[in-house]
Design a protein around this motif. Structure first.
Motif, PDB file in Angstrom:
ATOM      1  N   GLU A1243      -6.694  10.708 128.350  1.00  0.00           N
ATOM      2  CA  GLU A1243      -7.330  11.294 127.180  1.00  0.00           C
ATOM      3  C   GLU A1243      -8.464  10.384 126.730  1.00  0.00           C
ATOM      4  O   GLU A1243      -8.535   9.965 125.581  1.00  0.00           O
ATOM      5  CB  GLU A1243      -6.313  11.493 126.046  1.00  0.00           C
ATOM      6  N   SER A1274      -6.460  16.382 125.063  1.00  0.00           N
ATOM      7  CA  SER A1274      -6.456  15.797 123.729  1.00  0.00           C
ATOM      8  C   SER A1274      -5.217  16.291 122.993  1.00  0.00           C
ATOM      9  O   SER A1274      -4.383  17.017 123.542  1.00  0.00           O
ATOM     10  CB  SER A1274      -7.731  16.166 122.974  1.00  0.00           C
ATOM     11  N   THR A1390     -11.445  18.682 119.255  1.00  0.00           N
ATOM     12  CA  THR A1390     -10.754  17.655 120.045  1.00  0.00           C
ATOM     13  C   THR A1390     -10.896  16.262 119.445  1.00  0.00           C
ATOM     14  O   THR A1390     -10.078  15.380 119.717  1.00  0.00           O
ATOM     15  CB  THR A1390     -11.303  17.629 121.474  1.00  0.00           C
TER      16      THR A1390
END
Length: 1531
Positions: A1243, A1274, A1390
Motif C-alpha cells: 500500500e 488502500s 484513497t
C-alpha cells in the motif's frame, strides 16, 4: 522584557484575547519565539510609553590576567621561564613535559588575541545555552596520545597560505586611495616595539558592536523556555535569530532500466486512424510528439531557479587606484666563471676542492654523524651514473636511456644518499623525481604520469628494508603505483666506471632536468618539470640575490627533496661550493635547538628555516647563554609569505637579539612550485631601517581590496614584505578569477611571474600547463599587454612602496564564501586565540571548505586532548563559532573534534588538509564531538513557497484541459461481467476442488481441501454458538489472524464478543506477563480452536442480503492510526472474482503466497481467493524465512510455481540475505525460470530500486526481469491495481522532483538532474475506476497531473467500523462526490497522491493502456517551507549518504526536520553520519536538517508489509525511548 511595566488592567479585552491566543500558539509550537515576541510587541506598542532595548551579550569568557604583554617583555606563552610554556625539549636540559594543549605560535599574535578577547567580551555574563548533543557514553573511547608526536606540528598544511578575512567595515572609507604609500605604515618598527606600536596603531579605531547571529543565540536563548525554530520560512539575511529545540538534553535512489515513450494523443484520446500506413503513422506521431530539448538542456545547472541570490551591498569597498605597472627585478649579472651547467660545477669542485666539505648530516641527538666532501660526492655520483646507464639490463636492451624518469625514494634522515642519487641522475641525463617514502602517504599520480611505463626507483638499503612487504618478502604493490624495479644506491652496490668512460655534460638547455611533485588544493599530485637552463638560471639568481660566496656554511632545516630546501641546500650550495649542514625533521623533534647550536658551532653565515623552527627553538631556549648568532648574515624564512609569520619572526628576534642576532638579517621570501623563488628580502646593512609593514583591514581583504584598518581593531592584519622580485624576473598582479586582467594598485590579485628561472610545465598535463605557465596578462580593455608568457604562482598579494612585494595568502588556502574571500590561516589564528589549552591537542587545527548547495561552507577540524571533558570541548566549540562570526563575519558550517593523533599528517608532521577533507566527505573522520550550524551559515536557500489562493475553480480547470486537448486524468479496468449470485452470497458453500498447503521449514506440514476446511469451519461455528453464546451480527476477534501487537487495540475498538485462538496463544494471553500489561478480566470469552465439539451446527447461516457485513479488516497505517474497515459479502465476492479474472486463477493453478495473513490483500490471498477460485495455495509464513532464508525461492523451484505473491519485507530479506549466495542456490538446483509473475503486495509507492535489485540478483537463477511487478491497495479499497497476465509490462517514467514538491508532474528524461523514477503500480483491476482529483477543490485534473487517487469499485469497503458514529468522516472517505464533472457519482478517497498517464502500449482490449503511478500517501507528506515532501525521497538520499546507514526515517518535530539513521557499522562512525546526512538533504532537497539521531539497527519500527511506522518512531523519540547512540542538534 520591555512590557513588564504595562498595566494589563487598562488594556482592552480584545487585545488581551489576542495575547492569550499568542500564548497558546507559542505553547503548541505553531509560532516561533521570535514571531511571538514580534507580534506581542506590536500588540502592546500603543500601550507602552517607550520600549527600552536590552543589549544581550555573552559573558567575558576570555579575560586575561593582563591587557597584553608590554613591548619589552615576552608574552606568557613565549616566556622561557614560564612553567606553562610546553615547547619542545632542549638539547641541553633534557625533555620537558609537553602540554597537549600547546597552541601553535606560528599563528601567535598578541594583537589578534586581544581582538578575539574583545569580541568575546562584548557579551553579557550569561550562561551559554547551546544544546549539547546527546551521546551514548560507550560509543567513544579515546586512544591515548602517541608519544612519538612532534613537539608542535603545523596546524594547517606544511606551507601555510594566507589571505585576510572580512571584518565589519560597514561603509567605504572616506579617504580616496591614490598611491600605495597611503595605506602602508611608513614608520620604522624595531623588533622590541613591534607589538606595542602595532597595538597602539590598532587601538584607536572606532569600536563597532558586531551583531552576531550566533552571539544572539548564545546570549538570549535558554533551554528551559525556548521553542524550536520555524524553518518553514527563511529570511535573506544571515543574521536572523535561530531558536533552539526545547528541553535539549545536556550535553539516496538508483535509476530505472526501462523508459516509456511520451507520445501525445488526439484531443479526445482516440488513436489515429489505423488505415494510415505504418510509415505515415510514425511520421504523424513524430510530428505530434513535443519537441525534446537538446540533451545538454537536461543537465544544465538550475541554480538560478533555486538559489536565493543576495543583493549586492552598495557599501562594498571597491578598488579605486590606477592600473598596476609590471615590476621588473634587477638585471641578472653575468659572471665569467659561472659554469655552463650544474654538473660542470660539481665536476669542478670535485676535482679542485675534493676535500672541501659539501654536506654534514646529524644524528637524532643533534650531533654530526657524517660529512660528505665534494670529492666523494663527485666520485659516488659518477659511479651511480655509470651503473644506471651500463649495469642495468643488457648492452642492447638497457633499462634506462637519457630522458627517462627515475623516482628517488629516500627518507629525510639520509640526505647524503639523496644528494648522490640526484647528481648521479643529472650526470646520467635521466630525470630524477624526488618523492616521499611510501609508508603512509603514496605519491601515485605523479609516478603514473611521469614514468610513462618505466618503473625504476632508487633508494638506500636501509630504506628498502623498511618498506612494507608481502608475506613472500616482495615489496608491496602500492595503490596507484606502476610495477617498480628497486635499485639500491649504496656504495657497495655501485660499479666503478672504466677509465675511458666520461659522463656527457652538455650546456644547459631546455630539456627537463628534474621533476618536483606538488599537491594541489584538492589533493591531486602533479609534477612540475624544471628545465636545465631554468635550474642553472635559478641558482644564479639565488646566488646574486643572497650574495652567496665560496666556502660559506649554510644550515638547512627544510626538506632537501623539494622547495627551498632543494634549491638552497642542494643546488645553489653545490654551485657555490657551500658547506651545507642539514638538520632533518626527526632531529628537530628530539632536539629543537639543534639548528641554533649548529649555527653557533660552525659560525654559519646563512640559515634556511620556517616559522615552525623559529617557534620550536624559542620554546626550547633556556639558559643558552653561550649561544652566539652574530655570524648569521641571512636568516631565510621560507614561509615568510604567510602573514602570520611576522609574529614568529618578532618573537624569535625578541629572544635571540641578546645573543647577537641582528634584526636586518631576517629575510622572508615567497616561492611556489611553479615559479620557484618569486621574491626574497635582501639582507640590509647594519643599522639600516627595517622595511615598512602594512596594517590592513581584513574586511577589505575579503573583498579583494587594500584598505588601512582605521575603524575596528578587531579586524586588522599586519603584513610584512617578502622583499623584491628575483633578479631577471618580471612580475604582474592579475585577477585570480576569470581572464588574467591586470589589477589596480589597491587591489589584491594573483602574482604572475616571467622568468627563465621557473618551471616549464606540468608533466603529462598540457591543458593545465597552458592555463598556468602560458598566461598573457590583459589590460582593462581586454587587450594583451604583450606576448611574453607569465607563470601563475598561486600567491595572492600586492606591490607596495619601493616595489616591495606583500603576500597575503595562497590560492590553495582560499575559502570563497558568498563571494567573499577568507583565508584558512586567519581562521586558524582566530580559533587558536580562544585559548584552546584545555581542548585542542598541541594546536592541531585544520580549516577547509566543502561545496554544499551552490556555495563553499567552512569546516574546522581540531584534535581534542585525551583528558578534555565534554563540557569543555563544547564550550570551546561554541566560543570559536562566536569569535569567528564576530571577527570574520562568516558563519562556520561544521566544527569537529577528533581524538588526538588521528588527523592525517604530511611527511614533516603537518596536517594533511586535502586528506582530512577527503575523510570528512567520505565519512572516515570519526570525530568524537561535532557541531553543525547550517541554519546560520546557509543563507542562499530559496524563499519559502507562498501558496496563492485558488483563483481558478475546478470547472475552469476542467474546461481549460478540454480546450487544450488534454484528456481527463481517469482510467478504468476491464468489465467485470455478470457475477453468479450463489458465489457472491454464500461463502459457506466453497468449491470442493481447491487445495491449501502450508509449508514450514521446507516441508509441507498441513494440506487441506476445501471439504476439510468446510468441516472444520462447521465445528468452529458450533463452538461459537455453544460456548460463546453468539448471535447474528456479533464480532469475533481472531487472535490467530490478528497481529499480536494489535491484539489489544483491535479488541477494544471492535468490541468483540468472543476471541478465537489456538492453545499456545491462549497460554500466552492468560500468562502473568499479559496480565501485568492488560486487564485480562475485561476480555470476552476465549475459545480454543484446537478443542472443538464434534457435532455440526443445526443449520448454516446465510446472509439475507449481499450487503451484510462479512468481516472487519483492521490495520495500522504508517501514520500510527488503527482503522478497521467493513467488508460486505458482496465486496468480498467481487474482489475475489476481479483477482481471478486479472490473474487467470483457475483450479489447475498453484499459487505460492509469502505474506502476512493479517489484513488487506494479504488476508484475501491467504484465506479467501483460493476458496473462491479453486486453485491450490501454498502458504509460506514470512516468519519461517528468518530460520531458512531460501525457503520461499526453493518452494517456487520445487513446485514449479508460475504465480507468487510476496511483501517488500520478504523481497528485501531475500535480496540482502541471498544476494551473495546465488551460486550455491544454483548448485542446489534452485531454478526460477518457471515464475511468470511475482507480485509484491503493498500500500505504497513501488520500490523500484528493490524490485530491480531482486531481478538482477536472481537473474542467474532463471528469473525473468519481466516477472516482478507490484500491486496497490488502500484502506478504502483493498485491491486497486494488480499486475495481470494479459496486460502490458509495467512502465517506468521519470519525474522532476522539484515539480513534485509543488504538487505538479513534469516528465523528464532518464538521467536528468533531480529526476525520480516511478514505476506503474500494476494494471487496474476489472470493475475498478480511478480518477485523479485536486484534494483541495475536489475537481478532476488532466492527464499527467498530480492529485489524490479516487476510486469507484463494487469491492470497495463499506466504511470505517467505529462505535462513535463519525458519519462525516465516513461520508468524506467512502461516499464523496466531485465538485464538478460527475457530481452524482460516489467515489472513495484513497488518501494517496498519484497521476494517470496514457501510454503507447496496448491493453488486453486493444485500447491504449492507462498507467496509474502512485507517488505517496497524503497524510505522510511533510509540509516544509511551503513545499510538499515525501519521506521516502528524503530517506533514499539519506541512505546513500554513508555506507554504514542501514535504514533511515524522517519526520517533523515542531517544524524541525528530524532524521533517524540506523548505524550498521562501528559506533565510532556515528558522528561521521551527521555532516553527510545534513549535506545530502541540503543538496538534493534544499532542506536544513534540524536534528540527526543515530540509533542501533532495528530501532526504526517496520510493520509486516515492510512499511516504516514513522509516527511510532516520532513518539518514541519524544518520549526518550530510543536509546540513541548520538543526537546532534544542528544550529
Amino acid at each position: 522584557m520591555a512590557d513588564r511595566s504595562v498595566d494589563f488592567s487598562g488594556i482592552p479585552k480584545e487585545v488581551r484575547d489576542h495575547l492569550a491566543e499568542l500564548e497558546l500558539e507559542l505553547s503548541e509550537g505553531d509560532i516561533t519565539q521570535k514571531g511571538y515576541e514580534k507580534k506581542r510587541a506590536k500588540l502592546l506598542g500603543p500601550f507602552l510609553p517607550q520600549i527600552t532595548s536590552v543589549v544581550l551579550a555573552l559573558p567575558d569568557i576570555q579575560q586575561q590576567a593582563s591587557s597584553g604583554p608590554s613591548s619589552g617583555e615576552p608574552s606568557r606563552d613565549c616566556s622561557p621561564a614560564s612553567p606553562e610554556a610546553p615547547g619542545p625539549s632542549s638539547s641541553s636540559g633534557g625533555r620537558r613535559n609537553r602540554s597537549g594543549g600547546t597552541r601553535d605560535d606560528r599563528y601567535r599574535s598578541d594583537i589578534h588575541t586581544e581582538a578575539v578577547q574583545a569580541a568575546l567580551a562584548k557579551h553579557k555574563e550569561e550562561k551559554m545555552a547551546l544544546p549539547m548533543p546527546t551521546k551514548r557514553r560507550s560509543a567513544f573511547v579515546q586512544s591515548p596520545a602517541e608519544d612519538c608526536t612532534p613537539p608542535d606540528t603545523s596546524s594547517a598544511s606544511e606551507d601555510e597560505g594566507s589571505l585576510r578575512r572580512q571584518a565589519a567595515l560597514s561603509a567605504v572609507l572616506a579617504q580616496s586611495l591614490q598611491s600605495p604609500d597611503y595605506w602602508i605604515n611608513r614608520s620604522v618598527q624595531s623588533s622590541s616595539s613591534t607589538s606595542s606600536s602595532t597595538s597602539s596603531t590598532l587601538s584607536h579605531g572606532e569600536n563597532k558592536t558586531p551583531t552576531s547571529a550566533l552571539a544572539d543565540i548564545l546570549a538570549s536563548t535558554r533551554i528551559e523556555n525556548s521553542v524550536p525554530p520555524d524553518v518553514t520560512s527563511s529570511t535573506p539575511e544571515r543574521r536572523s535569530r535561530v531558536d533552539l529545540p526545547p528541553n535539549a538534553m545536556p550535553r539516496g535512489m538508483p535509476r530505472g532500466q526501462s523508459r516509456t515513450s511520451m507520445l501525445d494523443t488526439t484531443a479526445d484520446g482516440v488513436p489515429v486512424n489505423s488505415r494510415v500506413s505504418t510509415k505515415i503513422q510514425q511520421l504523424l506521431n513524430t510530428l505530434k510528439r513535443p519537441k525534446r530539448p537538446p540533451l545538454s538542456d537536461f543537465f544544465l545547472d538550475d541554480s538560478e531557479e533555486i538559489v536565493e541570490v543576495p543583493q549586492p551591498d552598495p557599501n562594498t569597498p571597491r578598488p579605486e587606484g590606477r592600473q598596476i605597472i609590471p615590476v621588473k627585478g634587477e638585471p641578472l649579472g653575468v659572471v665569467s666563471n659561472w659554469p655552463p651547467a650544474l654538473q660542470a660545477a660539481l665536476a669542478r669542485w670535485g676535482a679542485s676542492q675534493a676535500k672541501s666539505p659539501a654536506l654534514t648530516t646529524l644524528d637524532v641527538t643533534g650531533k654530526p654523524l657524517y660529512t660528505l666532501t665534494y670529492g666523494k660526492l663527485w666520485s659516488r655520483s659518477l659511479k651511480l651514473a655509470y651503473t644506471l646507464l651500463n649495469k642495468l639490463g643488457t648492452k642492447n636492451e638497457p633499462v634506462l636511456r637519457p630522458g627517462d624518469r627515475v623516482a628517488l625514494v629516500y627518507p629525510n634522515t639520509d640526505p647524503a644518499m639523496f644528494w648522490v642519487a640526484f647528481y648521479g641522475c643529472l650526470l646520467a641525463e635521466v630525470i630524477p623525481v624526488p618523492i616521499e617514502v611510501p609508508l603512509s602517504r603514496q605519491i601515485s599520480f605523479v609516478l603514473f604520469k611521469c614514468f610513462c611505463g618505466v618503473g625504476l626507483a632508487l633508494t638506500s638499503e636501509i630504506c628498502l628494508k623498511g618498506l612494507p612487504k608481502t608475506p613472500q618478502g616482495e615489496i608491496m604493490q602500492f595503490k596507484g603505483w606502476p610495477r617498480m624495479k628497486w635499485v639500491v644506491t649504496d656504495t657497495k652496490y655501485l660499479t666503478k666506471p672504466s677509465k675511458d668512460w666520461q659522463p656527457h655534460i652538455p650546456t644547459a638547455n631546455t630539456d627537463t632536468a628534474y621533476i618536483e611533485y606538488k599537491a594541489s588544493k584538492e589533493g591531486t599530485v602533479m609534477g612540475v618539470a624544471v628545465s636545465k637552463i631554468a635550474l642553472l638560471t635559478h641558482c644564479q639568481a639565488l646566488t646574486q640575490a643572497c650574495n652567496y660566496c665560496e666556502g660559506e656554511t649554510l644550515v638547512n632545516v627544510l626538506d632537501c627533496k623539494k622547495d627551498m630546501g632543494l634549491w638552497h641546500g642542494v643546488l645553489t650550495s653545490v654551485m657555490n661550493r657551500i658547506h651545507t649542514i642539514t638538520v632533518p625533521y626527526a632531529v628537530m623533534k628530539a632536539c629543537p635547538m639543534s639548528w641554533v647550536q649548529r649555527v653557533h658551532i660552525h659560525k654559519a653565515r646563512v640559515a634556511v628555516v620556517k616559522c615552525r623552527d623559529l617557534h620550536w627553538a624559542m620554546m626550547a631556549h633556556r639558559d643558552q647563554r653561550d649561544t652566539n648568532l652574530s655570524s648569521i648574515r641571512m636568516l631565510i624564512v621560507a614561509d615568510g609569505a604567510n602573514p602570520w609569520s611576522v609574529s614568529s619572526c618578532d618573537a624569535f628576534l625578541n629572544v635571540f637579539q641578546s645573543h647577537g642576532l641582528k634584526p636586518e638579517v631576517i629575510c622572508p621570501c615567497a616561492s611556489s612550485p611553479e615559479a620557484l623563488t618569486v621574491a626574497i628580502r635582501r639582507p640590509g646593512a647594519r643599522g639600516t631601517a627595517l622595511p615598512a609593514r602594512a596594517i590592513l583591514s581584513m574586511g577589505g581583504l575579503s573583498h579583494g581590496v587594500i584598505r588601512v584598518n582605521t575603524e575596528d581593531k578587531n579586524s586588522a592584519l599586519t603584513v610584512q614584505d617578502v622583499g623584491h622580485v628575483m633578479p631577471g624576473a618580471l612580475m604582474c598582479i592579475v585577477k585570480p578569477d576569470g581572464p588574467p586582467q591586470l589589477c589596480k594598485t589597491d587591489e589584491i590579485g594573483e602574482i604572475v611571474l616571467n622568468s627563465r628561472a621557473g618551471g616549464t610545465l606540468y608533466y603529462g598535463l598540457p591543458g593545465v600547463t597552458k592555463n598556468t605557465f602560458e598566461v598573457i596578462p590583459v589590460n582593462q580593455a581586454g587587450a594583451p599587454i604583450g606576448d611574453i608568457p607569465f607563470t601563475r604562482t598561486g600567491l595572492l598579494g600586492f606591490v607596495g612602496p619601493g616595489s616591495l612585494v606583500f603576500v597575503v595568502g595562497k590560492n590553495e588556502g582560499l575559502l570563497t564564501v558568498s563571494g567573499r574571500r577568507h583565508n584558512a590561516d586567519d581562521l586558524v589564528a582566530t580559533a587558536l586565540a580562544v585559548e584552546p589549552v584545555k581542548t585542542v591537542y598541541r594546536g592541531r587545527i585544520a580549516v577547509f571548505s566543502v561545496t554544499v548547495f551552490y556555495d563553499e561552507r567552512i569546516v574546522i577540524v581540531a584534535e581534542q586532548r585525551p583528558d578534555a571533558s565534554e563540557e569543555d570541548s563544547f564550550q570551546w566549540m561554541s566560543r570559536v563559532l562566536q569569535a569567528i562570526d564576530s571577527i570574520h563575519q562568516v558563519g562556520l558550517y561544521c566544527l569537529a573534534l577528533v581524538p588526538a593523533n588521528t588527523l592525517p599528517k604530511t611527511p614533516l608532521g603537518g596536517i594533511h588538509i586535502s586528506e582530512t577533507k577527503q575523510n570528512f566527505l567520505e565519512g572516515n573522520l570519526h570525530p568524537c564531538n561535532i557541531l553543525l550550524c547550517p541554519h546560520t551559515c546557509v543563507t542562499n536557500l530559496p524563499k519559502p513557497r507562498q501558496k496563492q489562493p485558488g483563483v481558478l475553480g475546478p470547472a475552469s480547470i476542467m474546461v481549460g484541459n478540454l480546450v487544450a486537448g488534454n484528456r481527463m486524468s481517469q482510467a478504468a479496468g476491464r468489465e467485470l461481467g455478470v457475477v453468479e449470485e450463489e458465489a457472491e452470497l454464500y461463502w459457506a458453500e466453497p468449491a470442493r476442488w481447491s487445495l491449501t498447503t502450508s509449508v514450514l521449514q521446507g516441508a509441507a506440514v498441513c494440506t487441506a481441501t476445501c471439504v476439510q476446511l468446510h468441516k472444520r469451519a462447521e465445528k468452529i461455528t458450533s463452538a461459537l454458538i455453544e460456548r460463546g453464546g453468539l448471535n447474528t451480527g456479533d464480532n469475533v476477534l481472531n487472535a490467530i489472524v490478528n497481529r499480536p501487537p494489535l491484539f489489544s487495540p483491535s479488541l477494544s475498538v471492535s468490541k468483540a464478543a468472543c476471541i478465537l485462538t489456538t492453545q499456545p496463544l491462549m497460554r500466552i494471553l492468560r500468562s502473568r506477563e499479559a496480565a501485568a500489561s492488560v486487564n485480562v478480566k475485561t476480555w470476552p470469552t476465549i475459545i480454543d480452536t484446537d478443542d472443538l465439539p464434534r457435532r455440526r451446527p443445526p443449520q448454516l447461516y446465510k446472509p439475507p442480503t449481499a450487503e451484510m457485513l462479512a468481516y472487519l479488516d483492521f490495520s495500522v497505517s504508517t501514520t500510527g492510526m488503527l482503522t478497521g474497515v467493513k467488508m460486505s459479502h458482496s465486496a468480498v465476492s467481487t474482489l475475489c472474482r476481479s483477482i481471478k479474472l486479472q490473474c487467470e486463477l483457475y483450479s489447475s493453478r498453484q499459487i505460492a503466497i509469502c505474506l502476512d495473513p493479517y489484513c488487506g490483500l494479504g488476508f484475501v490471498q491467504w484465506c479467501l481467493s483460493s476458496v473462491y477460485s479453486g486453485h491450490q495455495s501454498i502458504l509460506i509464513p514470512p516468519m519461517e524465512l528468518e530460520l531458512s532464508l531460501p525457503l520461499w525461492l526453493s518452494t517456487l523451484s520445487q513446485y514449479k510455481i508460475r504465480d507468487t505473491f510476496c511483501s517488500y519485507s520478504v523481497m528485501e530479506l531475500c535480496t540482502k540475505g541471498l544476494g551473495t549466495q546465488t551460486d550455491s542456490l544454483k548448485a542446489r538446483g534452485v531454478n526460477l525460470s518457471c515464475v511468470r509473475s511475482c507480485v509484491v503486495i503493498a500500500e505504497e509507492r513501488p520500490r523500484l530500486a528493490l524490485t530491480q535489485s531482486f531481478s538482477k540478483l536472481f537473474k542467474d537463477l532463471g528469473l525473468s526481469p519481466r516477472a516482478v511487478s507490484t500491486a496497490f491497495g488502500s484502506r478504502v479499497n483493498l485491491a486497486i491495481c494488480l499486475q495481470g497476465t494479459a496486460g502490458p509490462d509495467p512502465s517506468t517514467v521519470y519525474v522532476d522532483m522539484k515539480s513534485l514538491r509543488h504538487d505538479r508532474v513534469r516528465l523528464v528524461e532518464r538521467g536528468a538532474p533531480q529526476s525520480l523514477p516511478l514505476m506503474e503500480s500494476g494494471t487496474i483491476l476489472p470493475g475498478v475506476k480511478v480518477i485523479i482529483v485536486n484534494p483541495e477543490t475536489r475537481g478532476p485534473l488532466g492527464d499527467s497531473h498530480l492529485g489524490e487517487i479516487w476510486v469507484q469499485s463494487p469491492h470497495s469497503s463499506s466504511g470505517y467500523y467505529t462505535i462513535y458514529g463519525e458519519e462525516s468522516l465516513q461520508a468524506d472517505h467512502f461516499n464523496t462526490r466531485l465538485s464538478f464533472g460527475e457530481p452524482h457519482t460516489l467515489w472513495a478517497r484513497t488518501g494517496y497522491l498519484g497521476f494517470v498517464k496514457r501510454t503507447e502500449l496496448l491493453g488486453s482490449t486493444g485500447d491504449r493502456h492507462d498507467a496509474l503511478f502512485v507517488v505517496g500517501q497524503l497524510d505522510e507528506t511533510l509540509e516544509l517551507r511551503g513545499l510538499r515532501y515525501h519521506p521516502i525521497d528524503i530517506e533514499t538520499s539519506v541512505s546513500r549518504a554513508h555506507r554504514s546507514i542501514a535504514e533511515s526515517a524522517v519526520f517533523t518535530w515542531t517544524n524541525l526536520l528530524v532524521v533517524v539513521a540506523e548505524l550498521a557499522g562501528s559506533e565510532q562512525e556515528a558522528l561521521d553520519l551527521v555532516p553527510l546526512v545534513t549535506n545530502v538533504v541540503l543538496e538534493e532537497h534544499h532542506l536544513i536538517v534540524g536534528v540527526v539521531v543515530v540509533v542501533d539497527p532495528g530501532v526504526i519500527p517496520i510493520n509486516s508489509r515492510g512499511e516504516k511506522q514513522r509516527m511510532h518512531l516520532r513518539d518514541s523519540f519524544l518520549a526518550d525511548q530510543l536509546d540513541p547512540i548520538y543526537v546532534a542538534y544542528n544550529m
